[in-house]
Design an enzyme around this catalytic site. Structure first.
Site, PDB file in Angstrom:
ATOM      1  N   HIS A   1      -1.337  10.907   5.820  1.00 28.71           N
ATOM      2  CA  HIS A   1      -1.021  10.322   4.517  1.00 28.71           C
ATOM      3  C   HIS A   1       0.473  10.200   4.249  1.00 28.71           C
ATOM      4  CE1 HIS A   1      -2.517   9.097   0.541  1.00 28.71           C
ATOM      5  NE2 HIS A   1      -1.400   9.625   0.074  1.00 28.71           N
TER       6      HIS A   1
ATOM      7  N   VAL B   1       0.410   1.594  -1.823  1.00 30.50           N
ATOM      8  CA  VAL B   1      -0.254   2.638  -1.043  1.00 30.50           C
ATOM      9  C   VAL B   1      -0.590   3.825  -1.933  1.00 30.50           C
ATOM     10  CG1 VAL B   1       1.007   1.936   1.028  1.00 30.50           C
ATOM     11  CG2 VAL B   1       1.880   3.827  -0.340  1.00 30.50           C
ATOM     12  N   SER B   2      -1.530   4.650  -1.455  1.00 31.44           N
ATOM     13  CA  SER B   2      -1.919   5.892  -2.112  1.00 31.44           C
ATOM     14  C   SER B   2      -2.364   5.628  -3.550  1.00 31.44           C
ATOM     15  CB  SER B   2      -0.765   6.908  -2.040  1.00 31.44           C
ATOM     16  OG  SER B   2      -1.195   8.197  -2.414  1.00 31.44           O
ATOM     17  N   ASN B   3      -1.783   6.310  -4.543  1.00 33.76           N
ATOM     18  CA  ASN B   3      -2.169   6.061  -5.927  1.00 33.76           C
ATOM     19  C   ASN B   3      -1.909   4.618  -6.320  1.00 33.76           C
ATOM     20  OD1 ASN B   3      -2.936   8.697  -6.212  1.00 33.76           O
ATOM     21  ND2 ASN B   3      -1.323   9.285  -7.632  1.00 33.76           N
TER      22      ASN B   3
END
Length: 688
Positions: A603, A294-296
């Site tokens: 997020h 997830v995310s980066n």
């Protein structure tokens, strides 16, 4: 509320040495002449997923402690790192779904058990130094005892954010281990590497602190300063730190895709060492590989698929990926009832520095009065923005509303407005702006970009970090301040260096404008083109950004994105929605990408444990798990992936009663037409 009261962990639970005794051996080099640390965990006293803490220990608000706080053992540091990273990526409260919708005690098929969820197996950790021999990217592979080479699978788990190698343990790591897959982790060159410049100490690969000169090439990260340069910096700015993501001078993000691909190769190497003698070589031909995280970490896996020339990856399933898609004028984004957005696909450094300028004032907008954790607004930020000509309103109310309108008119969805004040309070956009500007421009810590530095502080005044906090930094740091007792310091404050937000009444607006100017190449106040050193700095950052732009070409690899509509860090119009549009332009009717946008999700699921967030938002993690399940079923059994759609969720509401399945309906095979996300006639169409 004291921001550090809930950001900073305190150690009060004693750890038994007996539960940490494991068998660790250092194996001779397998790749690139790097030794590999191999450890077996029995799944009773210690394990791969929870470091022996189990569901109960990870759910506890009391973190594990060290036998000797000044000299923790590697296994103690590992345990704390797993505890910290796990809780940072999910809501660890039962009311939010921990222990019922997700968690170590929830099996691969979703069955809720009374167990602790410990998983036995082997863990292998090493450095990948990259093409230059000095990359110091950490790779790790976990192989559960349940791994069956006849049903082989590898799940990639690059770290979320700027975290260390355990930074995806709660997401891709947990899913892979529960399904009997090997999990290939990497810190992407942006993980926990903290160089204490005053005392010249660094982390080793397993977290121990050591003198940088003694550590040498075994250091996780050492700032590239000569002795004279470090002495000069310390004289001017004592007790400061350099961090790996911000100060490696390598723009690590440009290599995130390659890092993921290298972690897959390391996993194959591990599996062949462990099982190869029992039969044929374990390879892409007989092993399923899903790129994930997830995310980066999700963005890193997307880039890995784009760069996968050896066709190692079979499928992609990511949550809220940090992708910076190449801009294409061949499509626009239309959300029902809103004007088409042509100016999509902006890079992170552009939109995060805009938020960094205006959010402190926007917090005061009347519509944000109910925003949770809205504890750091700045009336002076509004006034100074007006003085500099960046806000036209003459009253505080007008200025705050105008600041919020500027943010939303930029293309950042209004659904994130109630999320962002809490992120501001936690110093999220401020620290991302500083870290990524440094990283993209490959600036040294000694370059002192926009007069920022990293250091501990007491009552706002920089000072030395407590020795016990420094000893634990591998287990507590997320790689970006504020973390592990390290804060962002404004060295240009009128009364001398101060912790950034309390350094001036306007929360260091000058620093924010400096970063904004470097991000755009224009003076943030006047709009004129930069010249001189600032122009050079802006050019360096722009060059770095060009190196991380995504092509949108997934080479027909089946792919799933899940993103929260209220994402306040990676706005959908610039990241997931934009990538969906670009991929449809690049691959056309054969686009393999399925995009699921979840309402009432943002997020940082970990914020959902706090009052206000728990009532208004549901866990996006629930949909990451389903995305992985869908991709696994698609690759293993050929089941079609559901069409792109908006998933409409139901918040828990007043009092935040315990979440139920009714709050989080599934991604469905046949959504109503009113929920379908489509691409047609050059438009990404997003229903409300």
């Amino acid at each position: 509320m004291n921001r550090n009261a809930w950001i900073t962990a305190t150690f009060s639970m004693s750890a038994s040495l007996a539960t940490l005794l494991v068998s660790t051996v250092m194996v001779e080099a397998w790749t690139d002449e790097e030794p590999v640390f191999q450890t077996h965990y029995d799944g009773v006293t210690n394990d791969l997923l929870t470091a022996g803490l189990g569901k109960s220990g990870l759910g506890s608000t009391t973190p594990p402690a060290f036998t000797d706080p000044l000299h923790p053992m590697p296994e103690e540091l590992r345990r704390l790192a797993i505890y910290s990273n796990y809780r940072a990526l999910i809501d660890p409260t039962p009311g939010g779904g921990y222990g019922s919708l997700y968690g170590p005690n929830v099996t691969a098929d979703g069955t809720v058990t009374n167990g602790e969820g410990l998983i036995a197996g082997d863990e292998y950790i090493t450095f990948d130094r990259g093409d230059d021999g000095h990359g110091h990217v950490t790779m790790m592979v976990q192989v559960p005892d349940s791994y069956d080479p006849a049903k082989g699978c590898i799940i990639t788990a690059p770290s979320s954010g700027s975290r260390g190698v355990y930074g995806a343990i709660a997401t891709a790591g947990e899913w892979g281990l529960k399904h009997g897959c090997a999990v290939a982790y990497t810190d992407k060159g942006s993980g926990t590497g903290a160089h204490d410049l005053q005392n010249n100490t660094v982390n080793l690969i397993r977290g121990e602190r050591q003198d940088a000169a003694v550590a040498g090439d075994d250091s996780n990260f050492t700032a590239t300063l000569t002795r004279r340069e470090r002495a000069a910096f310390n004289a001017a700015y004592p007790n400061r730190f350099a961090f790996k993501h911000a100060h490696s001078q390598k723009n690590p993000e440009k290599d995130w895709g390659r890092n993921v691909l290298q972690s897959i190769k390391f996993a194959f190497s591990v599996l062949n060492k462990k099982f190869g003698q029992r039969g044929a070589e374990i390879s892409k031909r007989n092993t399923l590989v899903i790129a994930s995280s997830v995310s980066n970490g999700g963005g890193a896996s997307v880039r890995a698929v784009e760069q996968d020339d050896e066709h190692l990856i079979d499928g992609l399933a990511v949550g809220e990926p940090n992708v910076n898609p190449e801009f294409s004028s061949k499509f626009s984004i239309v959300q029902s009832g809103r004007p088409p957005l042509q100016a999509h696909s902006r890079p992170l450094i552009d939109y995060i520095t805009l938020v960094n300028v205006f959010q402190g004032c926007a917090n005061l907008a009347a519509a944000n009065a109910a925003a949770p954790l809205n504890a750091a607004p700045s009336t002076q930020r509004c006034a100074d923005l007006h003085t500099k000509g960046l806000l036209a309103g003459s009253t505080l109310a007008d200025q705050a509303n105008e600041a919020q309108k500027i943010i939303n008119d930029f293309g950042i969805l209004p659904e994130q407005n109630l999320v962002q004040p809490g992120y501001w309070f936690a110093f999220v956009p401020q620290s991302i702006s500083v870290t990524y500007a440094n990283a993209y421009g490959r600036f040294s810590v000694a370059d002192h970009l926009c007069n920022y530095s990293f250091g501990a502080s007491a009552s706002g005044v920089p000072g030395s970090l407590a020795p016990s906090a420094e000893a634990a930094i591998f287990g507590t740091s997320n790689g970006i301040p504020p973390t592990a007792g390290i804060n962002l310091i404004n060295d240009a404050a009128p009364d001398g260096p101060r912790e950034d937000r309390v350094s001036t009444p306007a929360q260091n607006l000058d620093g924010a404008l400096c970063l904004r100017s470097l991000a755009t190449g224009k003076d943030a106040a006047s709009g004129t083109k930069l010249f001189g050193p600032q122009s050079v700095g802006a050019h360096r950052i722009n060059e770095g950004v060009e190196q991380i732009i995504a092509s949108g070409n997934l080479h027909r690899t089946p792919a799933v994105f899940v993103t929260g509509r209220s994402d306040g860090i990676l706005p959908p119009n610039f990241a997931s929605r934009a990538y969906f549009g670009l991929n449809n332009v690049v691959e056309g009717s054969i686009s393999p990408l399925h995009y699921y946008e979840v309402t009432n999700a943002h997020h940082l699921d970990s914020f959902n444990q706090f009052a206000g967030y728990n009532a208004m938002f549901i866990p996006l993690h629930r949909y990451f798990i389903q995305a992985m399940d869908l991709m696994y079923d698609h690759l293993l059994h050929g089941k079609a992936l559901p069409p792109s759609q908006v998933v409409h969720t139901i918040p828990r509401g007043d009092g935040a009663p315990s979440i139920t399945l009714a709050n989080v309906p599934p991604i469905v095979d046949t959504p109503p037409a009113s929920a379908l996300i489509t691409f047609s006639a050059g438009e990404v169409n997003i229903p409300n």
